[in-house]
Design a protein around this motif. Structure first.
Motif, PDB file in Angstrom:
ATOM      1  N   MET A   1       0.852  -1.197   0.000  1.00  0.00           N
ATOM      2  CA  MET A   1       0.000   0.000   0.000  1.00  0.00           C
ATOM      3  C   MET A   1       0.887   1.246   0.000  1.00  0.00           C
ATOM      4  O   MET A   1       1.863   1.321   0.734  1.00  0.00           O
ATOM      5  CB  MET A   1      -0.897   0.020   1.236  1.00  0.00           C
ATOM      6  CG  MET A   1      -1.901   1.173   1.250  1.00  0.00           C
ATOM      7  SD  MET A   1      -2.775   1.342   2.827  1.00  0.00           S
ATOM      8  CE  MET A   1      -3.497  -0.276   3.000  1.00  0.00           C
ATOM      9  N   PHE A   2       0.528   2.198  -0.837  1.00  0.00           N
ATOM     10  CA  PHE A   2       1.297   3.439  -0.921  1.00  0.00           C
ATOM     11  C   PHE A   2       1.077   4.264   0.347  1.00  0.00           C
ATOM     12  O   PHE A   2      -0.043   4.429   0.825  1.00  0.00           O
ATOM     13  CB  PHE A   2       0.856   4.244  -2.146  1.00  0.00           C
ATOM     14  CG  PHE A   2       1.511   5.597  -2.235  1.00  0.00           C
ATOM     15  CD1 PHE A   2       2.857   5.716  -2.556  1.00  0.00           C
ATOM     16  CD2 PHE A   2       0.784   6.759  -1.979  1.00  0.00           C
ATOM     17  CE1 PHE A   2       3.468   6.969  -2.632  1.00  0.00           C
ATOM     18  CE2 PHE A   2       1.378   8.006  -2.055  1.00  0.00           C
ATOM     19  CZ  PHE A   2       2.730   8.109  -2.384  1.00  0.00           C
ATOM     20  N   GLU A   3       2.177   4.795   0.910  1.00  0.00           N
ATOM     21  CA  GLU A   3       2.097   5.608   2.115  1.00  0.00           C
ATOM     22  C   GLU A   3       2.590   7.014   1.815  1.00  0.00           C
ATOM     23  O   GLU A   3       3.713   7.209   1.356  1.00  0.00           O
ATOM     24  CB  GLU A   3       2.912   5.004   3.254  1.00  0.00           C
ATOM     25  CG  GLU A   3       2.828   5.836   4.541  1.00  0.00           C
ATOM     26  CD  GLU A   3       3.579   5.200   5.704  1.00  0.00           C
ATOM     27  OE1 GLU A   3       3.564   5.794   6.797  1.00  0.00           O
ATOM     28  OE2 GLU A   3       4.170   4.118   5.507  1.00  0.00           O
ATOM     29  N   LEU A   4       1.745   7.985   2.091  1.00  0.00           N
ATOM     30  CA  LEU A   4       2.107   9.384   1.911  1.00  0.00           C
ATOM     31  C   LEU A   4       2.497   9.954   3.274  1.00  0.00           C
ATOM     32  O   LEU A   4       1.692   9.989   4.196  1.00  0.00           O
ATOM     33  CB  LEU A   4       0.922  10.182   1.337  1.00  0.00           C
ATOM     34  CG  LEU A   4       1.124  11.693   1.184  1.00  0.00           C
ATOM     35  CD1 LEU A   4       2.263  11.991   0.206  1.00  0.00           C
ATOM     36  CD2 LEU A   4      -0.168  12.371   0.725  1.00  0.00           C
ATOM     37  N   GLU A   5       3.736  10.385   3.390  1.00  0.00           N
ATOM     38  CA  GLU A   5       4.239  10.912   4.652  1.00  0.00           C
ATOM     39  C   GLU A   5       4.307  12.441   4.587  1.00  0.00           C
ATOM     40  O   GLU A   5       4.971  12.988   3.715  1.00  0.00           O
ATOM     41  CB  GLU A   5       5.616  10.342   4.966  1.00  0.00           C
ATOM     42  CG  GLU A   5       5.626   8.822   5.144  1.00  0.00           C
ATOM     43  CD  GLU A   5       7.005   8.294   5.499  1.00  0.00           C
ATOM     44  OE1 GLU A   5       7.953   9.116   5.589  1.00  0.00           O
ATOM     45  OE2 GLU A   5       7.153   7.072   5.667  1.00  0.00           O
ATOM     46  N   LEU A   6       3.637  13.092   5.512  1.00  0.00           N
ATOM     47  CA  LEU A   6       3.656  14.547   5.587  1.00  0.00           C
ATOM     48  C   LEU A   6       4.578  14.979   6.713  1.00  0.00           C
ATOM     49  O   LEU A   6       4.411  14.542   7.863  1.00  0.00           O
ATOM     50  CB  LEU A   6       2.248  15.092   5.846  1.00  0.00           C
ATOM     51  CG  LEU A   6       1.156  14.731   4.828  1.00  0.00           C
ATOM     52  CD1 LEU A   6      -0.181  15.334   5.251  1.00  0.00           C
ATOM     53  CD2 LEU A   6       1.541  15.208   3.429  1.00  0.00           C
ATOM     54  N   ASP A   7       5.584  15.829   6.394  1.00  0.00           N
ATOM     55  CA  ASP A   7       6.449  16.323   7.465  1.00  0.00           C
ATOM     56  C   ASP A   7       5.686  17.364   8.283  1.00  0.00           C
ATOM     57  O   ASP A   7       4.533  17.682   7.996  1.00  0.00           O
ATOM     58  CB  ASP A   7       7.761  16.882   6.906  1.00  0.00           C
ATOM     59  CG  ASP A   7       7.568  18.095   5.992  1.00  0.00           C
ATOM     60  OD1 ASP A   7       6.546  18.809   6.150  1.00  0.00           O
ATOM     61  OD2 ASP A   7       8.438  18.345   5.136  1.00  0.00           O
ATOM     62  N   MET A   8       6.323  17.910   9.317  1.00  0.00           N
ATOM     63  CA  MET A   8       5.578  18.772  10.238  1.00  0.00           C
ATOM     64  C   MET A   8       5.079  20.056   9.569  1.00  0.00           C
ATOM     65  O   MET A   8       4.024  20.578   9.929  1.00  0.00           O
ATOM     66  CB  MET A   8       6.434  19.113  11.464  1.00  0.00           C
ATOM     67  CG  MET A   8       7.667  19.945  11.198  1.00  0.00           C
ATOM     68  SD  MET A   8       8.514  20.309  12.758  1.00  0.00           S
ATOM     69  CE  MET A   8       9.796  21.434  12.193  1.00  0.00           C
ATOM     70  N   TYR A   9       5.822  20.555   8.569  1.00  0.00           N
ATOM     71  CA  TYR A   9       5.379  21.759   7.875  1.00  0.00           C
ATOM     72  C   TYR A   9       4.190  21.454   6.967  1.00  0.00           C
ATOM     73  O   TYR A   9       3.219  22.222   6.898  1.00  0.00           O
ATOM     74  CB  TYR A   9       6.532  22.351   7.066  1.00  0.00           C
ATOM     75  CG  TYR A   9       7.745  22.681   7.888  1.00  0.00           C
ATOM     76  CD1 TYR A   9       7.736  23.755   8.779  1.00  0.00           C
ATOM     77  CD2 TYR A   9       8.903  21.923   7.787  1.00  0.00           C
ATOM     78  CE1 TYR A   9       8.844  24.064   9.538  1.00  0.00           C
ATOM     79  CE2 TYR A   9      10.025  22.223   8.548  1.00  0.00           C
ATOM     80  CZ  TYR A   9       9.984  23.288   9.423  1.00  0.00           C
ATOM     81  OH  TYR A   9      11.095  23.589  10.185  1.00  0.00           O
TER      82      TYR A   9
END
Length: 399
Positions: A1-9
């Motif tokens: 499964m594709f995982e989209l990681e968002l940094d804190m900004y």
């Protein structure tokens, strides 16, 4: 499964977008606006629902960097500490002190009900606290903040955020439903009339509140916040070294109260009250949106029955205690009816609900100056004591 990681900004940017979407939804929905459902709660929950669907269907999952979320949480708690002003308590007199004492009693009982019923169901009593004063007296912001704390390695209470925010949402609605109707019934039963007020008081109540701010005051508020956050960490470490579990947010909260009262006692500098409240509201809005965005909603399925039983017990307690105890203790008059309606609002949800409840009565029966002074100040300062009592319960059950 594709995982989209968002940094804190990126997470903060998305949280801002969800806040605006939530604000739009609240304006368009009579239900959301009537029950004072916060915009970041609506927007954040929408994101969580979409993320849950994407995850369940195997399309993708979105993960968030919670670094900034934790910082915003500590800022929020620090602004709560700054609300504990001895000067304000003195200004409001015995009535505010009485409201404050009643608040401490109610929030303590709420935690007893939550943890007690949770234990009967064989689940962690600390999870029951999330359906106590954390979510009810504290509201969505405190529910999200303490949920993150409880799910940290220090306590390890999984699902606290989801449970707390679900209970807080229920509290917002039930607090609005209970407040006005209960006290209108009291007024009709006892044939109470409007308290006599002066013409000046009438004009003061009608006049819009103008918040005067400037750049220097905002800078002062930011510096005071920084000082409380920094010294609060030191205080927390000192307490932790003595063997007492004392999370970072508690140190900042306590130091916020200390600094506020020192500044007011010295009297050389104007305390930036409005600016501090704005800083607190801004940090809470972003924090709450981010906390909702990261919710694991599937946790609620297995806890639905215990949560509902606890919430029903909380509503029953609030009804009986406010109708038969608080109303009588506050004086059994028109002012006490308005104050009790406001008390129910913030004891079950938020200060927005409290003001809406009082407004519903005063529009029909006339203004109540004492209530509009005692409830906002007493309720605001009760947040400080709520955090202290909650921490005590957590430490007791954690051992």
């Amino acid at each position: 499964m594709f995982e989209l990681e968002l940094d804190m900004y990126q997470a903060a940017g998305v949280a801002a977008v969800m806040f605006w979407i939530g604000s739009w939804a609240v304006k368009k929905s009579s239900f959301l606006s009537k029950y004072c459902i916060p915009a970041p709660l609506v927007g954040g929950l929408l994101f969580a629902l979409v993320n849950t669907v994407l995850n369940a269907t195997g399309i993708m999952t979105i993960s968030l960097d919670t670094t900034l979320q934790n910082i915003l949480m500590n800022v929020f708690f620090t602004t709560i500490g700054f609300s504990a002003s001895i000067t304000l308590i003195k200004k409001g007199g015995k009535q505010i002190l009485f409201i404050l004492l009643l608040s401490v009693v109610v929030l303590t009982v709420q935690n007893g009900i939550g943890s007690g019923i949770a234990s009967l169901f064989g689940i962690d009593p600390r999870l029951g606290l999330a359906v106590g004063s954390i979510s009810l007296m504290g509201g969505p912001g405190t529910a999200a903040a303490f949920g993150a704390v409880m799910e940290s390695p220090v306590y390890g209470v999984q699902g606290a955020s989801a449970v707390g925010l679900a209970a807080a949402t229920f509290g917002l609605v039930s607090g609005s439903i209970l407040g006005g109707p209960i006290m209108r019934r009291r007024l009709n039963q006892l044939s109470l009339s409007e308290k006599a007020v002066t013409k000046e008081e009438v004009e003061e109540m009608k006049a819009p509140t103008m918040i005067k701010t400037n750049m220097n005051n905002f800078v002062s508020a930011a510096m005071l916040l920084a000082l409380a956050l920094g010294s609060g960490v030191v205080l927390s470490k000192i307490m932790a070294a003595s063997g007492i579990t004392f999370p970072d947010y508690m140190g900042a909260l306590v130091m916020g109260a200390v600094i506020r009262n020192v500044v007011e006692a010295i009297g050389r500098h104007h305390y930036p009250n409005e600016e501090m409240e704005i800083c607190g509201e801004a940090s809470l809005s972003l924090f709450l949106a981010m906390a909702l965005m990261g919710l694991k909603l599937w946790v609620l399925a297995n806890l639905a029955l215990p949560i509902m039983v606890i919430l029903i017990a909380q509503v029953a307690f609030m009804f009986l205690f406010s109708y038969y105890v608080i109303f009588k203790l506050l004086g059994k008059n028109y002012e006490s009816a308005v104050q009790t309606a406001g008390f129910i609002g913030y004891a079950m949800g938020s200060m927005s609900n409290a003001m809406a409840n009082m407004q519903a009565i005063t529009k029909k029966y006339g203004i109540a100056p004492t209530a509009y002074l005692a409830i906002p100040i007493g309720g605001m300062i009760s947040d400080f004591f709520n955090a202290v009592v909650i921490t005590g319960f957590l430490n007791f059950f954690t051992g």
